[in-house]
Structure formats: structure tokens, C-alpha cells
Design an enzyme around this catalytic site. Structure first.
Site, PDB file in Angstrom:
ATOM      1  N   SER A 135       0.854  -1.181   0.000  1.00  0.00           N
ATOM      2  CA  SER A 135       0.000   0.000   0.000  1.00  0.00           C
ATOM      3  C   SER A 135       0.896   1.239   0.000  1.00  0.00           C
ATOM      4  O   SER A 135       1.700   1.425   0.912  1.00  0.00           O
ATOM      5  CB  SER A 135      -0.904  -0.017   1.241  1.00  0.00           C
ATOM      6  OG  SER A 135      -1.680   1.145   1.314  1.00  0.00           O
ATOM      7  N   LYS A 161      -1.197  -0.903  -4.274  1.00  0.00           N
ATOM      8  CA  LYS A 161      -2.384  -0.094  -3.964  1.00  0.00           C
ATOM      9  C   LYS A 161      -1.936   1.346  -3.794  1.00  0.00           C
ATOM     10  O   LYS A 161      -0.971   1.617  -3.071  1.00  0.00           O
ATOM     11  CB  LYS A 161      -3.031  -0.627  -2.687  1.00  0.00           C
ATOM     12  CG  LYS A 161      -4.084   0.265  -2.045  1.00  0.00           C
ATOM     13  CD  LYS A 161      -4.827  -0.508  -0.968  1.00  0.00           C
ATOM     14  CE  LYS A 161      -4.864   0.255   0.340  1.00  0.00           C
ATOM     15  NZ  LYS A 161      -5.574  -0.495   1.406  1.00  0.00           N
ATOM     16  N   LYS A 163      -2.917   5.126  -2.511  1.00  0.00           N
ATOM     17  CA  LYS A 163      -3.842   5.963  -1.761  1.00  0.00           C
ATOM     18  C   LYS A 163      -4.203   7.146  -2.648  1.00  0.00           C
ATOM     19  O   LYS A 163      -3.312   7.763  -3.268  1.00  0.00           O
ATOM     20  CB  LYS A 163      -3.176   6.455  -0.472  1.00  0.00           C
ATOM     21  CG  LYS A 163      -2.924   5.357   0.539  1.00  0.00           C
ATOM     22  CD  LYS A 163      -4.227   4.858   1.162  1.00  0.00           C
ATOM     23  CE  LYS A 163      -3.955   3.972   2.368  1.00  0.00           C
ATOM     24  NZ  LYS A 163      -5.207   3.427   2.934  1.00  0.00           N
ATOM     25  N   ASP A 188      -7.261   3.289  -2.985  1.00  0.00           N
ATOM     26  CA  ASP A 188      -7.967   3.378  -1.699  1.00  0.00           C
ATOM     27  C   ASP A 188      -8.158   4.853  -1.343  1.00  0.00           C
ATOM     28  O   ASP A 188      -7.185   5.602  -1.219  1.00  0.00           O
ATOM     29  CB  ASP A 188      -7.142   2.674  -0.604  1.00  0.00           C
ATOM     30  CG  ASP A 188      -7.865   2.606   0.741  1.00  0.00           C
ATOM     31  OD1 ASP A 188      -8.996   3.125   0.857  1.00  0.00           O
ATOM     32  OD2 ASP A 188      -7.289   2.010   1.681  1.00  0.00           O
ATOM     33  N   GLU A 213     -11.245   1.105  -3.287  1.00  0.00           N
ATOM     34  CA  GLU A 213     -11.536   0.843  -1.878  1.00  0.00           C
ATOM     35  C   GLU A 213     -12.119   2.072  -1.188  1.00  0.00           C
ATOM     36  O   GLU A 213     -11.576   3.170  -1.294  1.00  0.00           O
ATOM     37  CB  GLU A 213     -10.223   0.406  -1.202  1.00  0.00           C
ATOM     38  CG  GLU A 213     -10.357  -0.068   0.231  1.00  0.00           C
ATOM     39  CD  GLU A 213      -9.008  -0.587   0.760  1.00  0.00           C
ATOM     40  OE1 GLU A 213      -8.131  -0.951  -0.061  1.00  0.00           O
ATOM     41  OE2 GLU A 213      -8.834  -0.610   1.977  1.00  0.00           O
ATOM     42  N   ASP A 238     -13.971  -1.194   3.169  1.00  0.00           N
ATOM     43  CA  ASP A 238     -13.036  -1.379   4.284  1.00  0.00           C
ATOM     44  C   ASP A 238     -13.712  -0.840   5.544  1.00  0.00           C
ATOM     45  O   ASP A 238     -14.399  -1.579   6.263  1.00  0.00           O
ATOM     46  CB  ASP A 238     -11.706  -0.658   3.948  1.00  0.00           C
ATOM     47  CG  ASP A 238     -10.689  -0.626   5.088  1.00  0.00           C
ATOM     48  OD1 ASP A 238     -11.004  -1.092   6.189  1.00  0.00           O
ATOM     49  OD2 ASP A 238      -9.570  -0.107   4.884  1.00  0.00           O
ATOM     50  N   GLY A 290      -4.467  -4.313   6.025  1.00  0.00           N
ATOM     51  CA  GLY A 290      -3.487  -4.153   7.083  1.00  0.00           C
ATOM     52  C   GLY A 290      -3.671  -2.831   7.801  1.00  0.00           C
ATOM     53  O   GLY A 290      -4.331  -1.921   7.303  1.00  0.00           O
TER      54      GLY A 290
HETATM   55  O1  OSB Z   1      -7.210   1.984   4.653  1.00  0.00           O
HETATM   56  O2  OSB Z   1      -6.235   0.148   4.304  1.00  0.00           O
HETATM   57  C1  OSB Z   1      -6.262   1.240   4.867  1.00  0.00           C
HETATM   58  C2  OSB Z   1      -3.042   1.779   6.877  1.00  0.00           C
HETATM   59  C3  OSB Z   1      -3.547   2.376   8.009  1.00  0.00           C
HETATM   60  C4  OSB Z   1      -4.886   2.628   8.094  1.00  0.00           C
HETATM   61  C5  OSB Z   1      -5.736   2.278   7.033  1.00  0.00           C
HETATM   62  C6  OSB Z   1      -5.243   1.646   5.900  1.00  0.00           C
HETATM   63  C7  OSB Z   1      -3.854   1.421   5.810  1.00  0.00           C
HETATM   64  C8  OSB Z   1      -3.193   0.849   4.642  1.00  0.00           C
HETATM   65  C9  OSB Z   1      -1.838   0.162   4.843  1.00  0.00           C
HETATM   66  O3  OSB Z   1      -3.609   0.956   3.507  1.00  0.00           O
HETATM   67  C10 OSB Z   1      -1.947  -1.309   4.989  1.00  0.00           C
HETATM   68  C11 OSB Z   1      -0.670  -1.948   5.508  1.00  0.00           C
HETATM   69  O4  OSB Z   1       0.302  -2.004   4.762  1.00  0.00           O
HETATM   70  O5  OSB Z   1      -0.656  -2.401   6.670  1.00  0.00           O
HETATM   71 MG    MG Z   2      -8.470   0.921   3.306  1.00  0.00          MG
END
Ligand code: OSB
Ligand code: MG
Length: 371
Positions: A135, A161, A163, A188, A213, A238, A290
Site C-alpha cells: 500500500s 495499492k 492511496k 484506496d 476501496e 473497508d 493491514g
Molecule cells: O485503509 O487500508 C487502509 C493503513 C492504516 C490505516 C488504514 C489503511 C492502511 C493501509 C496500509 O492501507 C496497509 C498496511 O500495509 O498495513
Molecule cells: Mg483501506
């Protein structure tokens, strides 16, 4: 079984690079660690809270009060015959699911160690490696984004992924897609858009994404159903799915084509497995999200992702994507086929790095059962 003592810690473990989403930034892991002791064995759980109430309503500080005042005493008073019993112990607790999950994970680990069974096999896992991706947070500019993605692709990640947020959505996605035409790609939004952005979001359909997402509000299901009818790309929920009931509502309303399952978000592994089963029955794929966990939480996510309907790559990256030194003695490494290996030792299968643990502990409390 009666839990004899519970050790709680607030930790702070800095990330290699800060992680920026559409609405906030995390500079360090601010989890609460739960260690339960019974019958000469121990179990570890990580409640992966944030520094502030940005992802959900919980924070490390708020969860600490709930954990010390309510959750730990309730667990110490309980009689457990299996890990699933923790749900009944906490049945009257409203919300506070991440805090609850830390205790539930610790109980699964304890039972696994006492019964000499791996968490994956206790849960019904069917694979020994799980596909993973990375991510990528919001970056300062497009050049930096390309460098960061290039680094992860070279490290072996076959799914990325991004953001996204208004002003950082179509162009970054287009650029990554044209630079890596075959990369498995998804985005996401962490709840930053509204239904008024539907036409804008539909432009993402051009980039062959696995999913989009959580585009809309963190607690919405109905508007996501309306938006899904206007998008070709599957919506993945999510934040909105905090319980098996929420998953059922989303499935009945066709609000998504995919569900991101984070065991911490839904109060633990028992609820996570129920969501997995509901989605499987509806032919909806799931994947394991995660929360930037240490190796303690990562081991739980990997075990969960070994269940059969986890058919999309998880946000479960290797230890060195997050930390210079992880909290476990054997860090998670990425296999050449973009997978992580499921641990086969008893319980969650990890060994906590005791020296690092002491160094990153900010607060520690030990509670014992009344005799
Ligand atoms: O929205 O998936 C999410 C991290 C912290 C809070 C929310 C999210 C995330 C991530 C990172 O996208 C996921 C990871 O690598 O642990
Ligand atoms: Mg998410």
C-alpha cells in the site's frame, strides 16, 4: 480455562517513512500489545490503533482506558473453553472493536500454543503462502511516486495499492498504469469522496483496477450501493464493514464487489472468519487488509489470509516495508513470487524481540485475576 494475568503495553515504533492517506498521516505504529498468561503459557495480541481517531473512532489513548478499565477485567473474570468464547465475554461492549481484537488475538495465540496448533490450522487455513501487495501512501509529487512504486516492483511486489484523494487520483493512477501495464493495481480513498463525485470516480474505470476501496463515508453502505451501479470497477468496502452484520447488509444491498477483511477492525478473528464465510457464500472475494502492524499483528493477518476465499493479494507487506527492525526475532520477508509464508509454529508462530519491546514501551500495566 482462566486467564491468570494480562500485561498491557502502549508502544511507539517509528515507520521507515511516514504513511499518508487521503485524510491523515501516521509516523509510527501506536499499537496496544496484549499478553495473556495461563497454565504456564502466554499469548500475544496487537491492537493496531492509530495516534488519532482518523481511520475509526478509536485511538491508542482511548483504547488504553477501555482496555484497562473494562476489557482486561472482563477477560480475567471469564472461563474460556475455546477462543471463540471471547465474543460472548465482550457481547455487551459497544464498538471499541480494535481494543477488543487485541485481547481476542492473544487468546487465540494462547490456545494455539497450549494445543500445539498453528493459528492458520485452527482457523481452517488451506495454503502455506499468501499473495501480498504493498500500500503506497499519498506522495509529494508524481516523480517521487514513480520512484517509490519502482522500488517496490523491483523488490518483487506484484500488486500495488495507491492511496488517492481529490487532486491526487486520476493522474497518479494513469501514470502508474501506463508505466506498468501488467501490474495488479488498486486504489484506496479512505472515505474522502461523496456521491457527487460519481462521474469523476467513473474515470478510474479506464485503468484496469482490481478495485476501488472505500470511496465514500466511513459508515456508509447505501451510497456505496448507488455508486457501484455507476462504476464498472468493483467497489471494495473497508471502514464500513465493522461486523458480520455489516457485511451481510452490504452483500444484500450489492454495495460492493469485494470486501477488505481486517480482523482488528471487526473485533477479532472469529468475526473476520464469519465475514469470510458470508462473502464466500455470496461469491464475493475477500482479501486481508493491514493497519501497519508489527510482526505480531502481521502473523495474524497472514494466518487469516490462508483461508480459501482470500483470493486477492493482501496489504500484508514484508517487515522491511515498515520498520528498520520489526518486533519479532524472525522478520517477515517477501518470497520471489510476491507471497509471504504462513507460519507453522504453535499459535501465531512468532517470537517477540524482548529487547526492542522494552525500548519501545511507553506505558505498561499488569492486571491479575482475583483469587
Ligand atoms: O485503509 O487500508 C487502509 C493503513 C492504516 C490505516 C488504514 C489503511 C492502511 C493501509 C496500509 O492501507 C496497509 C498496511 O500495509 O498495513
Ligand atoms: Mg483501506
Amino acid at each position: 480455562m482462566h486467564i491468570e494475568a494480562i500485561e498491557l503495553r502502549q508502544i511507539e515504533l517509528p515507520f521507515i517513512t511516514p504513511f499518508a492517506t487521503s485524510g491523515w498521516r501516521e509516523d509510527a505504529n501506536h499499537s496496544i500489545l496484549v499478553r495473556v498468561l495461563a497454565e504456564g503459557a502466554e499469548g500475544w495480541g496487537e491492537a493496531p490503533l492509530g495516534s488519532g481517531p482518523w481511520y475509526n473512532e478509536e485511538t491508542q489513548a482511548s483504547a488504553w482506558v477501555i482496555a484497562c478499565t473494562h476489557l482486561a477485567p472482563m477477560l480475567l473474570a471469564a472461563d474460556l473453553t475455546r477462543p471463540e468464547d471471547v465474543d460472548a465475554v465482550y457481547a455487551k461492549v459497544r464498538g471499541n472493536r480494535m481494543a477488543r481484537a487485541g485481547f481476542e488475538f492473544a487468546v487465540w495465540d494462547l490456545f494455539g500454543r497450549l494445543q500445539n496448533q498453528s493459528l492458520s490450522s485452527m482457523l481452517g487455513g488451506t495454503r502455506s503462502t499468501v499473495e501480498v501487495g504493498v500500500s503506497v501512501g499519498v506522495q509529494p509529487d508524481l516523480d517521487t511516486l514513480l520512484q517509490v512504486v519502482d522500488g517496490y516492483v523491483n523488490a518483487g511486489y506484484q500488486r500495488v495499492k495507491l492511496k488517492i484523494k481529490p487532486g491526487w487520483d486520476l493522474e497518479p493512477t494513469r501514470l502508474v498504469r501506463t508505466t506498468w501495464p501488467d501490474l495488479r493495481l488498486q486504489v484506496d480513498a479512505n472515505s474522502i469522496y461523496t456521491l457527487a463525485d460519481a462521474a469523476h470516480l467513473a474515470q478510474l474505470d479506464a485503468y484496469d483496477l482490481l478495485l476501488i476501496e472505500q470511496p465514500l463515508a466511513h459508515d456508509d453502505i447505501i451510497d456505496h450501493a448507488k455508486l457501484q451501479r455507476q462504476l464498472k470497477t468493483p467497489i471494495c468496502l473497508d471502514e464500513s464493514i465493522v461486523s458480520p452484520e455489516h457485511a451481510r447488509w452490504a452483500l444484500e444491498l450489492n454495495a460492493c464487489g469485494v470486501i477488505n477483511v481486517k480482523p482488528s477492525r471487526v473485533g477479532g478473528l472469529n468475526a473476520a472468519r464469519q465475514i469470510h464465510d458470508l462473502a464466500a457464500a455470496a461469491s464475493i472475494p475477500v482479501w486481508c487488509g493491514g493497519m501497519l502492524e508489527t510482526g505480531i499483528g502481521r502473523a495474524v493477518n497472514v494466518a487469516l489470509a490462508s483461508l480459501p476465499n482470500f483470493t486477492l493479494p493482501g496489504d500484508i507487506s514484508a517487515s522491511n516495508r515498515y520498520f528498520t527492525r520489526d518486533l519479532i526475532t524472525t522478520p517477515f520477508g517477501l518470497n520471489p513470487d510476491s507471497t509471504l509464508s504462513v507460519l507453522s509454529g504453535p499459535g501465531n508462530g512468532i517470537v517477540v524481540d524482548g529487547d526492542l519491546l522494552e525500548a519501545i514501551t511507553r506505558t505498561k500495566v499488569v492486571l491479575t485475576a482475583k483469587t
